[in-house]
Design an enzyme around this catalytic site. Structure first.
Site, PDB file in Angstrom:
ATOM      1  N   GLU A  99       0.851  -1.208   0.000  1.00  0.00           N
ATOM      2  CA  GLU A  99       0.000   0.000   0.000  1.00  0.00           C
ATOM      3  C   GLU A  99       0.871   1.237   0.000  1.00  0.00           C
ATOM      4  O   GLU A  99       0.618   2.192  -0.725  1.00  0.00           O
ATOM      5  CB  GLU A  99      -0.929  -0.005   1.223  1.00  0.00           C
ATOM      6  N   GLU A 100       1.912   1.203   0.828  1.00  0.00           N
ATOM      7  CA  GLU A 100       2.746   2.403   1.007  1.00  0.00           C
ATOM      8  C   GLU A 100       3.565   2.735  -0.234  1.00  0.00           C
ATOM      9  O   GLU A 100       4.020   3.853  -0.392  1.00  0.00           O
ATOM     10  CB  GLU A 100       3.658   2.237   2.234  1.00  0.00           C
TER      11      GLU A 100
END
Ligand SMILES: *[C@@H]1O[C@H](CO)[C@@H](O)[C@H](O)[C@H]1NC(C)=O
Ligand SMILES: *[C@@H]1O[C@H](CO)[C@@H](O)[C@H](O)[C@H]1NC(C)=O
Ligand SMILES: *[C@@H]1O[C@H](CO)[C@@H](O)[C@H](O)[C@H]1NC(C)=O
Ligand SMILES: *[C@@H]1O[C@H](CO)[C@@H](O)[C@H](O)[C@H]1NC(C)=O
Ligand SMILES: *[C@@H]1O[C@H](CO)[C@@H](O)[C@H](O)[C@H]1NC(C)=O
Length: 514
Positions: A331-332
């Protein structure tokens, strides 16, 4: 949660990772296959009930899992010198194993699968940019930048590029080999500017902002492009150099970036109830990874734990509709896992997902109860009904809530873009709490909702347990409601609104590409 970046432009994102290689789900036997078959007396469970499921949520159990996750993050220490669960780290691998083993231990209630996918991972270790005799304080290496040659400082002349450096012809024909290309932000992605600088023969690219502020961008994960070491620079620091170069004065500089860019494999973990109608699923997700800078116990350890706990307690009940839990990776780095999942779903499977609920950062210490303002006007039909479910619940509890923009900063983004209704709740990242919000939620106006956002101090002490329990109960409520019935919830319609969302959505995950 990916960071807010103020002056971002509209993005058009190509998800290279999702289209390049398609890997089928890896299903594997669960304990189901070994269990003795009890034909005579199948166990029956009561149909899930929201208040009963909510009653099973306890702060002690959430805290015990948070402590466990912090121990797991410490496995990242040998490589990173501090706890982290960033993709590729031992802390993240152990997080995946923890999620996997927790669900596996629930027996045949869930079908468990790993979805492996390629992800680009970059680390910057050290950097410095000196122009003339000035060390530039706002200079920030772009995400996924390569290192300078041999990971050593390079020296070269600063060369002003015409327009925005989006065309090769913007670069002077006599560009000095090994020069530092000075390029204005705008019109095209940073990755394109960096590639053009490489082709012109530059050793370094510096992209300066058209506004006073710094630029924290990324070169993006298209590995077909060849980049040079690339910095972002504030418009304020760039201004005097632009003047000099326009007056044909000579400026030279020294640039240094020590960085790595690697392709790794990581995985989403998906757990789906074996009970319930598999043609009509309620899906929810949290991200299993943290940033490299810290252990990520709130971001998104909290959502990861909420889902594990709700998944665990749900096994005491029967469900009418299938429930599918997802723990996303990457996600990051730009919503890699959730994008990979949604973009590789066959159309028939897409249609089985009635809605997607995103749970990213449930326990910020200076929290606000935030609901994504996901309306049917801008998003697939059903998004607003979900938003209203959250509103009704907070109101029933006598709690205040606030709306936040539904603008693409977390893993719901791919779902909305692919026509699946979605929404979610959060408690706040690096945004600043207003005076009005202090009156309504307590905490401290003027501070970030999460003062440890993306930092080393995002540890067990960074959780507000009041918010954590409240929001996990609300997650339980959302699961129980739709697992029990989709009565009154809109049928899936065609993805007519996705284009509109795309046109208005500012972010795709965290960093800006342009
Ligand atoms: C769950 O409910 C369905 C439909 O009522 C029923 O057929 C099934 O036996 C139930 N399963 C359990 C484990 O209670
Ligand atoms: C799925 O991932 C978990 C956690 O990383 C691992 O323990 C398990 O062996 C994997 N299973 C498969 C089939 O790859
Ligand atoms: C929520 O979004 C709608 C547009 O879909 C907009 O009209 C409304 O003002 C927004 N509300 C808040 C509080 O942001
Ligand atoms: C909700 O906000 C009001 C101020 O608008 C405040 O007086 C009240 O205490 C808040 N409620 C809760 C439960 O915090
Ligand atoms: C969590 O938030 C509540 C409500 O604002 C507050 O009373 C409590 O002190 C906070 N707890 C911690 C550990 O910060």
């Amino acid at each position: 949660m990916a960071p807010i970046l103020q002056h971002s432009l509209l993005l058009s994102v190509t998800v290279a990772t999702a289209t390049a290689i398609q890997i089928p789900f890896l299903s594997f036997p669960t304990s189901h296959d070994q269990a003795p078959i009890d034909v005579a007396k199948p166990e029956t469970k009561p149909l899930v009930d929201s208040s009963e499921l909510q009653d099973l949520i306890s702060g002690d159990r959430l805290m015990a899992r948070a402590k466990k996750l912090y121990e797991i993050a410490k496995l990242g220490e040998p490589e990173f010198n501090h706890p982290t669960r960033v993709i590729g780290s031992d802390g993240h691998l152990a997080t995946l194993a923890y999620i996997h083993d927790t669900i596996l231990a629930l027996g045949d209630y869930y079908t468990l699968s790993n979805q492996s996918f390629p992800a680009v991972s970059g680390n910057v270790y050290e950097y410095r940019l000196v122009l003339g005799d000035e060390v530039l304080k706002s200079a920030a290496p772009m995400g996924l930048t390569p290192a300078t040659k041999n990971k050593q400082p390079v020296h070269g002349d600063l060369v002003l590029v015409d327009n925005e450096g989006c065309e090769q012809s913007d670069f002077p024909k006599d560009f000095p080999k090994g020069g530092i290309a000075f390029i204005k932000r705008g019109i095209c992605p940073f990755g394109t500017k960096s590639t053009n600088a490489y082709k012109a023969g530059a050793s370094v690219a510096v992209v300066y902002n058209y506004e006073k502020d710094p630029v924290q961008g990324t070169l993006g994960n298209d590995l077909s492009e060849h980049h040079v070491a690339t910095f972002g620079l504030s418009g304020a620091e760039a201004a005097p150099f632009i003047k000099k170069l326009e007056k044909k004065e000579k400026v030279d500089g020294i640039a240094y970036i020590d960085a790595d860019v690697n392709i790794i494999r990581t995985a989403n973990i998906i757990a789906q109830t074996t009970l319930g109608d598999p043609e009509n699923c309620v899906m929810l997700g949290a991200h299993s990874d943290s940033v490299a800078e810290g252990p990520g116990i709130n971001d998104d350890g909290s959502g990861t734990i909420s889902l594990l706990e709700v998944a665990t307690q749900l096994t005491k009940f029967n469900v009418s509709n299938c429930v599918r839990f997802a723990w996303w990776a990457g996600e990051e780095e730009g919503l890699l896992g959730s994008d990979y999942y949604v973009y590789s779903l066959p159309e028939a499977d897409n249609k089985k997902i009635r809605l997607f609920m995103d749970y990213d950062m449930m326990a910020s210490p200076n929290f606000a109860y935030q609901i994504y303002n996901a309306t049917n006007a801008r998003n697939p039909t059903g998004s607003e009904e979900l938003r209203d479910l959250y509103i009704d619940w907070y109101e029933q509890q006598g709690l205040n809530y606030t709306f936040i923009p539904f603008d693409g900063r977390s893993d719901y983004d791919g779902f909305i873009r692919n026509g699946i209704p979605g929404g979610g709740i959060a408690t706040g990242a690096e945004g600043i709490k207003t005076k009005e919000e202090q009156k309504v939620f307590g905490g401290k106006a003027g501070d970030w909702y999460d003062p440890c956002y993306h930092q080393l101090c995002d540890d067990v002490g960074n959780l507000n347990m009041t918010a954590f329990v409240v929001n996990t109960k609300l997650i339980a409520h959302s699961v129980a409601t739709y697992a029990r019935s989709f009565k009154g919830f809109p049928e899936r319609t065609d993805a007519a609104l996705a284009g509109m969302y795309e046109a208005e959505t500012k972010y795709h995950g965290g960093r800006v590409f342009w």
